[in-house]
Design an enzyme around this catalytic site. Structure first.
Site, PDB file in Angstrom:
ATOM      1  NE  ARG A  63      -1.904  -1.927   3.370  1.00 28.75           N
ATOM      2  CZ  ARG A  63      -2.368  -2.622   4.408  1.00 28.75           C
ATOM      3  NH1 ARG A  63      -3.660  -2.650   4.644  1.00 28.75           N
ATOM      4  NH2 ARG A  63      -1.583  -3.276   5.213  1.00 28.75           N
ATOM      5  CE  LYS A 103       4.296 -18.694  12.379  1.00 30.53           C
ATOM      6  NZ  LYS A 103       4.841 -17.357  12.717  1.00 30.53           N
ATOM      7  CG  HIS A 163      11.495 -18.752   9.387  1.00 28.31           C
ATOM      8  ND1 HIS A 163      10.399 -18.453  10.142  1.00 28.31           N
ATOM      9  CD2 HIS A 163      12.568 -18.469  10.178  1.00 28.31           C
ATOM     10  CE1 HIS A 163      10.778 -18.002  11.328  1.00 28.31           C
ATOM     11  NE2 HIS A 163      12.094 -18.001  11.373  1.00 28.31           N
ATOM     12  CE  LYS A 176      15.070 -20.694  12.469  1.00 29.08           C
ATOM     13  NZ  LYS A 176      15.739 -19.433  12.729  1.00 29.08           N
ATOM     14  CD  GLU A 208      11.126 -15.412  19.344  1.00 30.74           C
ATOM     15  OE1 GLU A 208      11.578 -14.733  18.425  1.00 30.74           O
ATOM     16  OE2 GLU A 208       9.909 -15.622  19.526  1.00 30.74           O
ATOM     17  CG  ASP A 262       4.100 -15.887  16.579  1.00 27.26           C
ATOM     18  OD1 ASP A 262       4.071 -15.784  15.337  1.00 27.26           O
ATOM     19  OD2 ASP A 262       4.992 -15.369  17.286  1.00 27.26           O
ATOM     20  CG  HIS A 288       8.278 -21.602  14.076  1.00 28.48           C
ATOM     21  ND1 HIS A 288       8.200 -21.650  12.708  1.00 28.48           N
ATOM     22  CD2 HIS A 288       8.168 -20.291  14.405  1.00 28.48           C
ATOM     23  CE1 HIS A 288       8.061 -20.409  12.232  1.00 28.48           C
ATOM     24  NE2 HIS A 288       8.032 -19.578  13.240  1.00 28.48           N
ATOM     25  CE  LYS A 309       7.306 -13.178  20.128  1.00 25.12           C
ATOM     26  NZ  LYS A 309       8.122 -13.737  19.052  1.00 25.12           N
TER      27      LYS A 309
HETATM   28  C1  BG6 Z   1       8.158 -16.009  13.511  1.00 25.49           C
HETATM   29  C2  BG6 Z   1       7.268 -15.525  14.613  1.00 25.49           C
HETATM   30  O1  BG6 Z   1       7.504 -16.985  12.742  1.00 25.49           O
HETATM   31  O2  BG6 Z   1       9.337 -16.572  14.064  1.00 25.49           O
HETATM   32  C3  BG6 Z   1       7.998 -14.517  15.472  1.00 25.49           C
HETATM   33  O3  BG6 Z   1       6.107 -14.922  14.055  1.00 25.49           O
HETATM   34  C4  BG6 Z   1       9.317 -15.071  15.968  1.00 25.49           C
HETATM   35  O4  BG6 Z   1       7.190 -14.116  16.582  1.00 25.49           O
HETATM   36  C5  BG6 Z   1      10.124 -15.652  14.806  1.00 25.49           C
HETATM   37  O5  BG6 Z   1      10.028 -14.025  16.602  1.00 25.49           O
HETATM   38  C6  BG6 Z   1      11.342 -16.392  15.311  1.00 25.49           C
HETATM   39  O6  BG6 Z   1      12.147 -16.732  14.216  1.00 25.49           O
HETATM   40  P1  BG6 Z   1      13.712 -16.854  14.353  1.00 25.49           P
HETATM   41  O7  BG6 Z   1      14.178 -17.324  13.032  1.00 25.49           O
HETATM   42  O8  BG6 Z   1      14.225 -15.502  14.732  1.00 25.49           O
HETATM   43  O9  BG6 Z   1      13.936 -17.842  15.455  1.00 25.49           O
END
Ligand code: BG6
Length: 507
Positions: free
Chosen positions: A62, A168, A198, A202, A236, A255, A260, A357
């Site tokens: 946008r 996702k 993702h 890794k 994290e 999330d 993951h 987090k």
């Molecule tokens: C994302 C989440 O998919 O993965 C985030 O939405 C998270 O909240 C992130 O911080 C973590 O990814 P990575 O590669 O930094 O471990």
């Protein structure tokens, strides 16, 4: 090293299929994900000469930008993230283009502009009509974008391929995931649909498979006879930054756990596929998911939300004080789960999952805790030794750490736990491992779906976590916030393992 030696070492994972000349359209190109991950990932591929030729990226979002201001913005984003080299950037930047548009604009409006831009780039650079659409927008737009691609004629071509990469979380529960799929499958088929997680890009995640299935020494002990339990940690240190709008609706289970953490569990628990390919790997991960026992939320799940605390010696605010978070928010930012896999290999072996987090520091690992020796011939205090641990470290410092017991040098027989450390960076002489998105985008450009989730996996993942989401919504927490920013999470998470006479690994 002779050529023969080199090629015999390099077979297998990571070779992937060659990419094909194409255009990538990034929806949400001005957003956080595109700037933090996607464009840096493409830049990394460019630095390694792994982008197809010819090739182009069209950002669509946008914000009012043109090609030049888009390139400037992306340059700043790439320079922030990775080791930046002007000479590489200057080769890469001309591939970047931009179309300003609303995701829900009528098909004959902004989407027609996008179509015209693609056509003119294809003609100018001789790019075949292969287009990969990457939906990096808020999930609420996924369905709309797919419809508009269909109505504007962008979704199909008889001269090339179309692929859809979708971020996702895929849906917010099983039903919405099925609804989204139904919409997608009216336009694209399953072989064109790439549901991205993702974590599967890794290096260490893929290395779990290599270590298990390319070395004869691990697989014989990879089962309930030798493994006591498994701990999967995705810790994290960051809070939610500017993502409150997304996170308040999503929370930690949607999330992180639904995607993951369950993917990491699958990669650890999977049976050996006959072949490393999309069908083999996805069939076997689906079987792991089928074998997961329904959670008894009261006993198997712990939630948490961070309160004020300290990170790296500085005061850090609690979740409820983050920008745009409701002051009474009950959104969980931490989850710990006990997961049982009811199959022959894993019967009785708990998989403990935790993620949160604003924990003490960033660390992601899969730790295999082996059983102690059946009989101890050495006299030791307390009469027992802790078992060996094999930890796959995903970040930081990707590698594998094996903990075992050794004799301390000296006259007596004194036993000490020691560690053996394999570090990717030093073993392969790489300063910084490539961004996980690089490999996944590379695979998508090559038409390889191996590391992307199949629809049935996604539905099953929702079935596994939905009772947790439902139970937590029905019974609001009385103790939030229940862990301090900068700590290792709520006390109740310790209790989860203590109830099984175990403890979380110190990180
Ligand atoms: C994302 C989440 O998919 O993965 C985030 O939405 C998270 O909240 C992130 O911080 C973590 O990814 P990575 O590669 O930094 O471990």
């Amino acid at each position: 090293m002779s050529e023969m030696e080199f090629s015999s070492r390099c077979v297998g994972l990571g070779q992937g299929r060659a990419t094909e000349p194409c255009c990538i359209v990034v929806f949400g190109a001005a957003g956080d994900l595109a700037q933090r991950e996607l464009i840096p990932a493409l830049y990394d591929l460019a630095c390694q000469s792994l982008l197809p030729e010819p090739f182009t990226v069209v950002g669509f979002s946008r914000e009012d930008m043109d090609d030049k201001s888009f390139r400037d913005r992306m340059r700043a984003a790439v320079a922030r993230q990775r080791s930046f080299e002007t000479r590489h950037w200057e080769r890469f930047a001309p591939h970047l283009h931009y179309v300003q548009g609303n995701f829900d604009a009528p098909p004959e409006g902004d989407y027609a502009l996008l179509r015209d831009k693609l056509r003119s780039l294809q003609t100018r650079h001789g790019i075949p009509d292969n287009v990969l659409f990457h939906l990096a927008t808020p999930p609420s737009f996924f369905s709309d974008i797919v419809s508009r691609l269909d109505q504007s004629g962008l979704a199909g071509s008889d001269k090339g391929w179309r692929r859809l990469v979708i971020e996702k979380p895929f849906g917010t529960d099983e039903q919405s995931a099925r609804d989204l799929d139904r919409r997608i499958l009216e336009v694209f088929d399953e072989s064109q649909t790439y549901r991205i997680d993702h974590f599967l890009g890794k290096e260490t995640v893929q290395n779990l498979l290599v270590v298990r299935f390319a070395n004869p020494s691990f697989e014989p002990i990879w089962n309930r006879n030798y493994i006591d339990h498994v701990q999967i940690t995705v810790a994290e240190d960051i809070g939610i930054g500017t993502r409150a709008g997304f996170y308040e609706k999503t929370g930690v289970v949607r999330d992180m756990v639904q995607n993951h953490l369950l993917q990491l569990l699958c990669m650890t628990a999977i049976e050996p596929p006959v072949r490393y390919d999309g069908a083999g790997l996805r069939d076997e991960t689906a079987k792991v998911m089928q074998a997961i026992r329904p959670l008894d939320v009261r006993l198997d799940a712990v939630r948490g939300q961070y309160g004020p605390g300290h990170m790296n010696g500085k005061a850090a605010s609690g979740y409820r004080a983050e920008k745009d978070v409701a002051p009474e928010s009950n959104t969980a930012t931490y989850a710990a789960l006990r997961v049982m896999i009811d199959n022959w290999r894993w019967a009785g072996v708990p998989f403990y999952l935790r993620t949160g987090k604003r924990l003490a520091h960033k660390l992601t690992e899969v730790a295999i805790h082996f059983k102690p020796t059946p009989h101890l011939m050495f006299p030791v205090e307390g009469g027992s030794l802790s078992g060996n641990i094999l930890a796959f470290r995903l970040q930081p410092e990707e590698g594998i750490i094996q903990t075992f017991v050794a004799k301390q040098p000296g006259p007596g027989l004194c036993l000490q736990p020691v560690t053996m450390n394999f570090r990717y960076a030093s073993a392969f002489g790489i300063e910084q491992l490539p961004n996980a998105y690089s490999w996944l985008l590379h695979d998508a450009m090559g038409g390889d779906q191996t590391l992307f989730a199949r629809a049935d996996w996604i539905y099953r993942a929702w079935q596994i976590v939905e009772p947790v989401i439902a139970h937590w919504a029905a019974e609001p927490p009385r103790d939030f916030p229940n862990y301090a920013a900068g700590s290792w999470g709520p006390l109740a998470a310790e209790g989860l393992l203590r109830a099984d006479q175990r403890a979380w690994k110190t990180l």
